[in-house]
Design a protein around this motif. Structure first.
Motif, short mmCIF file in Angstrom:
data_model
loop_
_atom_site.label_atom_id
_atom_site.label_comp_id
_atom_site.label_asym_id
_atom_site.label_seq_id
_atom_site.Cartn_x
_atom_site.Cartn_y
_atom_site.Cartn_z
N GLU A 120 -64.90 55.28 40.87
CA GLU A 120 -65.18 53.98 41.48
C GLU A 120 -65.09 54.05 43.00
O GLU A 120 -65.94 53.50 43.71
N ALA A 121 -64.05 54.73 43.50
CA ALA A 121 -63.88 54.84 44.95
C ALA A 121 -64.99 55.67 45.58
O ALA A 121 -65.51 55.33 46.65
N TRP A 122 -65.36 56.76 44.91
CA TRP A 122 -66.43 57.62 45.43
C TRP A 122 -67.75 56.86 45.48
O TRP A 122 -68.49 56.95 46.46
N LEU A 123 -68.06 56.12 44.42
CA LEU A 123 -69.30 55.35 44.37
C LEU A 123 -69.35 54.34 45.51
O LEU A 123 -70.37 54.23 46.21
N SER A 124 -68.28 53.60 45.70
CA SER A 124 -68.23 52.60 46.76
C SER A 124 -68.43 53.23 48.14
O SER A 124 -69.21 52.73 48.97
N GLN A 125 -67.75 54.34 48.37
CA GLN A 125 -67.86 55.01 49.67
C GLN A 125 -69.27 55.52 49.92
O GLN A 125 -69.83 55.33 51.00
N ARG A 126 -69.86 56.16 48.93
CA ARG A 126 -71.17 56.78 49.12
C ARG A 126 -72.28 55.74 49.25
O ARG A 126 -73.23 55.93 50.01
N VAL A 127 -72.17 54.62 48.52
CA VAL A 127 -73.20 53.60 48.57
C VAL A 127 -73.11 52.78 49.85
O VAL A 127 -74.11 52.56 50.54
N PHE A 128 -71.91 52.33 50.20
CA PHE A 128 -71.77 51.37 51.28
C PHE A 128 -71.52 52.01 52.65
O PHE A 128 -71.87 51.40 53.67
N ARG A 129 -70.96 53.20 52.69
CA ARG A 129 -70.73 53.86 53.98
C ARG A 129 -71.77 54.91 54.29
O ARG A 129 -72.14 55.10 55.45
N HIS A 130 -72.25 55.60 53.26
CA HIS A 130 -73.20 56.68 53.49
C HIS A 130 -74.61 56.33 53.01
O HIS A 130 -75.52 57.15 53.14
N HIS A 131 -74.78 55.14 52.48
CA HIS A 131 -76.10 54.64 52.06
C HIS A 131 -76.83 55.62 51.15
O HIS A 131 -77.91 56.11 51.44
N LYS A 132 -76.18 55.89 50.01
CA LYS A 132 -76.79 56.71 48.96
C LYS A 132 -76.90 55.88 47.70
O LYS A 132 -76.06 55.02 47.43
N GLY A 133 -77.95 56.13 46.92
CA GLY A 133 -78.20 55.38 45.71
C GLY A 133 -77.44 55.92 44.51
O GLY A 133 -76.86 57.00 44.54
N ARG A 134 -77.47 55.13 43.45
CA ARG A 134 -76.68 55.43 42.26
C ARG A 134 -77.03 56.78 41.63
O ARG A 134 -76.16 57.48 41.12
N ARG A 135 -78.31 57.16 41.63
CA ARG A 135 -78.69 58.42 40.98
C ARG A 135 -78.08 59.62 41.70
O ARG A 135 -77.61 60.56 41.05
N LEU A 136 -78.10 59.59 43.02
CA LEU A 136 -77.52 60.70 43.78
C LEU A 136 -76.00 60.74 43.62
O LEU A 136 -75.41 61.82 43.46
N ALA A 170 -80.32 51.47 55.08
CA ALA A 170 -80.88 52.82 55.23
C ALA A 170 -82.36 52.75 55.60
O ALA A 170 -82.85 53.55 56.40
N ALA A 171 -83.08 51.76 55.02
CA ALA A 171 -84.51 51.61 55.30
C ALA A 171 -84.76 51.23 56.76
O ALA A 171 -85.69 51.74 57.39
N ARG A 172 -83.94 50.35 57.29
CA ARG A 172 -84.10 49.95 58.70
C ARG A 172 -83.97 51.14 59.63
O ARG A 172 -84.75 51.31 60.57
N LYS A 173 -82.97 51.96 59.35
CA LYS A 173 -82.76 53.14 60.19
C LYS A 173 -83.92 54.12 60.07
O LYS A 173 -84.41 54.65 61.08
N ALA A 207 -87.92 49.06 51.48
CA ALA A 207 -88.97 49.48 52.42
C ALA A 207 -89.81 48.30 52.86
O ALA A 207 -90.17 48.17 54.04
N GLN A 208 -90.12 47.41 51.91
CA GLN A 208 -90.89 46.22 52.23
C GLN A 208 -90.11 45.32 53.18
O GLN A 208 -90.69 44.74 54.12
N GLN A 209 -88.83 45.20 52.97
CA GLN A 209 -87.99 44.38 53.84
C GLN A 209 -88.00 44.92 55.26
O GLN A 209 -88.12 44.15 56.23
N ALA A 210 -87.88 46.23 55.40
CA ALA A 210 -87.91 46.83 56.74
C ALA A 210 -89.25 46.60 57.41
O ALA A 210 -89.32 46.31 58.61
N ALA A 211 -90.34 46.71 56.64
CA ALA A 211 -91.68 46.49 57.19
C ALA A 211 -91.86 45.04 57.61
O ALA A 211 -92.42 44.75 58.68
N THR A 212 -91.38 44.10 56.78
CA THR A 212 -91.50 42.68 57.10
C THR A 212 -90.74 42.33 58.37
O THR A 212 -91.24 41.57 59.23
#
Length: 221
Positions: A120-136, A170-173, A207-212
């Motif tokens: 749980e802690a690893w998932l939270s850190q990787r998703v919210f701090r390192h912007h990685k998706g669930r599959r990775l 992550a998309a904005r960056k 990606a659409q959000q970043a483009a918009t």
């Protein structure tokens, strides 16, 4: 006829000046032992005590377990570890599998190793701090030896809206690092997010959000 000796007597106990909380135990008819203070106290290895020679192996294994336990605590001081990571580490240190398993069981009982909480802690850190998706993140946890049930439970607790927010960040960056027509940039950003483990739907939406946002900024200017 020589007397068969099955016991020996401790003739001297000396503190090991080179190693903290370790003692050198000298016997009358056996090689000396270097043991941790906890082992010495547990088995009452004091001067004058009589010790069975057949009991020596248990003392040696108890001290070996203590060493493995201390090594584990030092390894855990740096950051949390999974059970498999600790097993690999202690194996590299040369400890027997049985001793390692005993130590890991003890660490789990003391809540110093908890793969469910780790996931749980690893998932939270990787998703919210390192912007990685669930599959990775799922792949990373598998590589760390976390049981599939713990991974599934951690992923079930991930809010899709929060994962989308992570993907949008992550998309904005990534958008700022791409060039070309808007539709090509969207494709590039979406493909980038997919490689980072985000589900395809979330990747396209982010990606659409970043483009918009880019187009809105152009209109404002």
């Amino acid at each position: 006829m020589e007397e068969n000796r099955d016991t020996t007597v401790i003739v001297r106990v000396e503190k090991d000046e080179q190693q903290s909380r370790r003692y050198q135990i000298y016997f009358e008819h056996a090689a000396p032992l270097n043991v941790h203070e906890d082992v010495m106290v547990k088995y009452r290895l004091l001067k004058g005590a009589e010790v069975s020679l057949s009991f020596m192996e248990e003392i040696i294994r108890a001290d070996e377990k203590n060493k493995a336990y201390v090594h584990s605590l030092k390894y855990l001081q740096r950051k949390p570890r999974t059970r498999v990571e600790l097993f690999r580490y202690l194996s590299q240190k040369g400890y027997e599998a049985e001793i390692i398993e005993n130590v890991l069981d003890q660490l789990e009982q003391e809540w110093l190793v908890n793969d469910a909480s780790y996931a749980e802690a690893w998932l939270s850190q990787r998703v919210f701090r390192h912007h990685k998706g669930r599959r990775l993140v799922q792949q990373e946890l598998k590589q760390k030896g976390v049981h599939a049930a713990h991974i599934v439970k951690a992923l079930e607790g991930l809010d899709p809206e929060e994962e989308l927010e992570s993907a949008i960040a992550a998309a904005r960056k990534k958008w700022r690092q791409t060039s070309g027509e808007h539709y090509l940039r969207k494709q590039k950003v979406a493909a980038f997010l997919a490689r980072r483990g985000y589900p395809n739907g979330i990747a396209r939406q982010a990606a659409q959000q970043a483009a918009t946002e880019e187009q809105d900024n152009e209109w404002v200017e």
